[in-house]
Design an enzyme around this catalytic site. Structure first.
Site, PDB file in Angstrom:
ATOM      1  N   LYS A   1       0.829  -1.216   0.000  1.00 50.10           N
ATOM      2  CA  LYS A   1       0.000   0.000   0.000  1.00 50.10           C
ATOM      3  C   LYS A   1       0.863   1.265   0.000  1.00 50.10           C
ATOM      4  O   LYS A   1       0.613   2.184  -0.741  1.00 50.10           O
ATOM      5  CB  LYS A   1      -0.854   0.105   1.270  1.00 50.10           C
ATOM      6  CG  LYS A   1      -1.754  -1.022   1.586  1.00 50.10           C
ATOM      7  CD  LYS A   1      -2.646  -0.673   2.780  1.00 50.10           C
ATOM      8  CE  LYS A   1      -1.910  -0.488   4.090  1.00 50.10           C
ATOM      9  NZ  LYS A   1      -1.402  -1.714   4.709  1.00 50.10           N
TER      10      LYS A   1
ATOM     11  N   ARG B   1      -8.665   2.114   9.428  1.00 52.32           N
ATOM     12  CA  ARG B   1      -8.378   0.750   9.875  1.00 52.32           C
ATOM     13  C   ARG B   1      -9.499   0.192  10.738  1.00 52.32           C
ATOM     14  O   ARG B   1      -9.419  -0.942  11.185  1.00 52.32           O
ATOM     15  CB  ARG B   1      -7.078   0.737  10.664  1.00 52.32           C
ATOM     16  CG  ARG B   1      -5.856   0.486   9.779  1.00 52.32           C
ATOM     17  CD  ARG B   1      -4.643   0.533  10.668  1.00 52.32           C
ATOM     18  NE  ARG B   1      -3.578  -0.283  10.210  1.00 52.32           N
ATOM     19  CZ  ARG B   1      -2.422   0.195   9.749  1.00 52.32           C
ATOM     20  NH1 ARG B   1      -2.245   1.481   9.636  1.00 52.32           N
ATOM     21  NH2 ARG B   1      -1.457  -0.628   9.407  1.00 52.32           N
TER      22      ARG B   1
ATOM     23  N   ARG C   1      11.405  -6.602   5.484  1.00 54.08           N
ATOM     24  CA  ARG C   1      11.246  -5.188   5.139  1.00 54.08           C
ATOM     25  C   ARG C   1      12.202  -4.308   5.948  1.00 54.08           C
ATOM     26  O   ARG C   1      12.358  -4.480   7.143  1.00 54.08           O
ATOM     27  CB  ARG C   1       9.812  -4.742   5.412  1.00 54.08           C
ATOM     28  CG  ARG C   1       9.586  -3.263   5.118  1.00 54.08           C
ATOM     29  CD  ARG C   1       8.143  -2.905   4.997  1.00 54.08           C
ATOM     30  NE  ARG C   1       7.431  -2.897   6.269  1.00 54.08           N
ATOM     31  CZ  ARG C   1       6.150  -2.600   6.395  1.00 54.08           C
ATOM     32  NH1 ARG C   1       5.428  -2.312   5.330  1.00 54.08           N
ATOM     33  NH2 ARG C   1       5.575  -2.613   7.583  1.00 54.08           N
TER      34      ARG C   1
ATOM     35  N   ARG D   1      11.812  -1.611  11.125  1.00 56.65           N
ATOM     36  CA  ARG D   1      10.838  -1.018  12.031  1.00 56.65           C
ATOM     37  C   ARG D   1      10.659  -1.910  13.246  1.00 56.65           C
ATOM     38  O   ARG D   1      10.640  -3.119  13.124  1.00 56.65           O
ATOM     39  CB  ARG D   1       9.492  -0.865  11.308  1.00 56.65           C
ATOM     40  CG  ARG D   1       9.354   0.409  10.553  1.00 56.65           C
ATOM     41  CD  ARG D   1       8.152   0.422   9.662  1.00 56.65           C
ATOM     42  NE  ARG D   1       6.922  -0.056  10.315  1.00 56.65           N
ATOM     43  CZ  ARG D   1       5.731   0.004   9.740  1.00 56.65           C
ATOM     44  NH1 ARG D   1       5.609   0.506   8.534  1.00 56.65           N
ATOM     45  NH2 ARG D   1       4.671  -0.450  10.363  1.00 56.65           N
TER      46      ARG D   1
ATOM     47  N   ARG E   1      -0.085  -7.924  14.959  1.00 54.50           N
ATOM     48  CA  ARG E   1      -0.639  -6.930  14.033  1.00 54.50           C
ATOM     49  C   ARG E   1      -1.596  -7.586  13.035  1.00 54.50           C
ATOM     50  O   ARG E   1      -2.609  -7.017  12.674  1.00 54.50           O
ATOM     51  CB  ARG E   1       0.499  -6.223  13.285  1.00 54.50           C
ATOM     52  CG  ARG E   1       1.307  -5.313  14.192  1.00 54.50           C
ATOM     53  CD  ARG E   1       2.594  -4.874  13.523  1.00 54.50           C
ATOM     54  NE  ARG E   1       2.359  -4.055  12.359  1.00 54.50           N
ATOM     55  CZ  ARG E   1       3.233  -3.916  11.364  1.00 54.50           C
ATOM     56  NH1 ARG E   1       4.378  -4.554  11.402  1.00 54.50           N
ATOM     57  NH2 ARG E   1       2.953  -3.154  10.339  1.00 54.50           N
TER      58      ARG E   1
HETATM   59  P1  AMP Z   1       1.624   1.106   9.381  1.00 51.41           P
HETATM   60  O1  AMP Z   1       2.881   1.893   9.204  1.00 51.41           O
HETATM   61  O2  AMP Z   1       0.506   1.620   8.492  1.00 51.41           O
HETATM   62  O3  AMP Z   1       1.830  -0.374   9.261  1.00 51.41           O
HETATM   63  O4  AMP Z   1       1.147   1.381  10.884  1.00 51.41           O
HETATM   64  C1  AMP Z   1       1.962   1.041  11.975  1.00 51.41           C
HETATM   65  C2  AMP Z   1       1.149   1.039  13.248  1.00 51.41           C
HETATM   66  O5  AMP Z   1       0.629   2.361  13.495  1.00 51.41           O
HETATM   67  C3  AMP Z   1      -0.070   0.143  13.264  1.00 51.41           C
HETATM   68  O6  AMP Z   1       0.237  -1.201  13.564  1.00 51.41           O
HETATM   69  C4  AMP Z   1      -0.906   0.811  14.361  1.00 51.41           C
HETATM   70  O7  AMP Z   1      -0.410   0.514  15.654  1.00 51.41           O
HETATM   71  C5  AMP Z   1      -0.648   2.284  14.102  1.00 51.41           C
HETATM   72  N1  AMP Z   1      -1.636   2.836  13.141  1.00 51.41           N
HETATM   73  C6  AMP Z   1      -1.380   3.300  11.886  1.00 51.41           C
HETATM   74  N2  AMP Z   1      -2.500   3.731  11.301  1.00 51.41           N
HETATM   75  C7  AMP Z   1      -3.495   3.529  12.201  1.00 51.41           C
HETATM   76  C8  AMP Z   1      -4.892   3.741  12.179  1.00 51.41           C
HETATM   77  N3  AMP Z   1      -5.516   4.246  11.112  1.00 51.41           N
HETATM   78  N4  AMP Z   1      -5.600   3.410  13.300  1.00 51.41           N
HETATM   79  C9  AMP Z   1      -4.997   2.902  14.387  1.00 51.41           C
HETATM   80  N5  AMP Z   1      -3.688   2.651  14.473  1.00 51.41           N
HETATM   81  C10 AMP Z   1      -2.938   2.961  13.388  1.00 51.41           C
END
Ligand code: AMP
Length: 214
Positions: free
Chosen positions: A13, A89, A128, A161, A172
């Site tokens: 994404k 989400r 990653r 990360r 996750r």
């Molecule tokens: P990502 O980089 O998109 O994989 O997001 C990393 C982490 O940030 C996720 O596992 C959540 O803990 C938090 N996070 C990111 N976007 C959201 C969202 N829209 N709602 C809630 N938590 C989020």
């Protein structure tokens, strides 16, 4: 053009959102990156977000995310399109986004869903690496040679990360299946969902996506 990108972690994404933003001059809003900045703050909120994201592998509460998102959307000039990456989400977030867009005279044009099998997800996330500067994700052993610590694009430091470590990945994914999968169903029922398989290579996915958007 206002686009949301949906799909499990590692489906590409972020990479495709970056390309869409460059190609169609959209503002790329990535909630994961906004929240990672919050998690580094030495505040009560920063510590709470850090624990949820990096230790528990859980979603951050809707209220926190929506506040951060609203201030990012408020900074986008009227007339500029937005690609939302990592948001919504939860169903609550999807409904709030609809309201937020409507309140600023915008509306969603595409919900792009990039499905990916669980085994590919785990495989991709564990390899990653992400650039701390330009945020480009790289795959170790594929487009990033082992031992390379500088980003091939901008020279920034490339790191793993915290939440891409094996113990957090599984948690996750469980969160995704429980809370985010219903969002995909919601957009499908509303007739705005476009499905683009996330399994092929970045360039193959991009070709398909570009053709759809055009
Ligand atoms: P990502 O980089 O998109 O994989 O997001 C990393 C982490 O940030 C996720 O596992 C959540 O803990 C938090 N996070 C990111 N976007 C959201 C969202 N829209 N709602 C809630 N938590 C989020």
């Amino acid at each position: 053009m206002h686009i949301v990108m949906l799909g499990p972690q590692g489906s590409g994404k972020g990479t495709q959102a970056q390309r869409l933003a460059e190609r169609f001059r959209l503002v790329h809003i990535e909630t994961g990156s906004i929240l990672r900045a919050v998690s580094k703050q030495n505040t009560v909120l920063g510590k709470k977000v850090d624990r949820l994201m990096n230790v528990l592998g859980q979603l951050v509460p809707d209220a926190v995310v929506v506040k951060a998102l609203r201030s990012a959307v408020d900074r986008v000039p009227r007339g500029r399109g937005i690609v939302f990456d990592g948001y919504p989400r939860t169903l609550v977030q999807a409904k709030l986004l609809e309201r937020m867009l409507r309140a600023t005279g915008r509306s969603l044009t595409h919900a792009i869903y990039m499905p990916l099998s669980q085994s590919t997800t785990i495989h991709r996330l564990s390899r990653r690496r992400t650039c701390q500067e330009c945020r480009t994700p790289w795959i170790l052993g594929k487009n990033l040679r082992r031992g390379v610590v500088r980003c091939p694009k901008c020279g920034g430091r490339v790191v793993q990360r915290e939440d891409d470590k094996p113990a957090t990945i599984k948690k996750r994914l469980a969160e995704y299946n429980k809370k985010t999968a219903p969002v995909v169903k919601w957009y499908r029922q509303r007739g705005v969902l476009i499905e683009v398989n996330g399994e092929p290579t970045i360039d193959e996915v991009w070709r398909e996506l570009k053709a759809i958007i055009r």
